[in-house]
Design an enzyme around this catalytic site. Sequence first.
Site, mmCIF file in Angstrom:
data_model
loop_
_atom_site.group_PDB
_atom_site.id
_atom_site.type_symbol
_atom_site.label_atom_id
_atom_site.label_comp_id
_atom_site.label_asym_id
_atom_site.label_seq_id
_atom_site.Cartn_x
_atom_site.Cartn_y
_atom_site.Cartn_z
ATOM 1 N N ASP A 44 0.108 4.887 -3.771
ATOM 2 C CA ASP A 44 -0.225 4.476 -2.410
ATOM 3 C C ASP A 44 0.174 3.012 -2.217
ATOM 4 O OD1 ASP A 44 -2.216 2.951 -3.654
ATOM 5 O OD2 ASP A 44 -3.850 4.282 -3.042
ATOM 6 N N PHE A 45 -0.244 2.418 -1.127
ATOM 7 C CA PHE A 45 0.169 1.053 -0.796
ATOM 8 C C PHE A 45 -0.263 0.032 -1.849
ATOM 9 C CE2 PHE A 45 -4.064 1.392 0.828
ATOM 10 C CZ PHE A 45 -4.617 0.142 0.632
#
Length: 147
Positions: free
Chosen positions: A29-30
């Site tokens: 994810d980010f």
Amino acid sequence: MSDFSVSLSGDLVDGGHRLVQRVYYEDTDFSGLVYHARYLHFLERGRTDYLRCLGCEQSALLSVDDEGLVFVVHRMEIDFKAPARMDDILTVLTRTEKAGGAKMVLTQEIRRGETLLIAAKVVIAVINKHGRPRRLPETIASSFLAG
């Protein structure tokens, strides 16, 4: 022809199955950590390749007899212990706790080296191709228990 030091489907090991997987950018994810839902993919690959190594390919089980045989996840408990990151090499370990009647219980772990990242318990329901419960054939149950 290439010589693979690790089988694409993993290996049967004492009491179960081991599958080695790399973490790719698409798994994160980010924050750069593996997104929590991606662990389900790693666990599914471990279960599927465990079946494959036991000689039970899921596509063939559907036509094993007139009823067909299908495995579906009924319940899953997951403990997230530590995160994985891009480029980590993960080991997915799958073991049979119970196999018989109309269900199987598998325990799974995802490790990075010796570090436990994920611990899961998966209850698998055994159904026919019409979605009705059916008994796990003894020959298949015994192969899981011998695993």
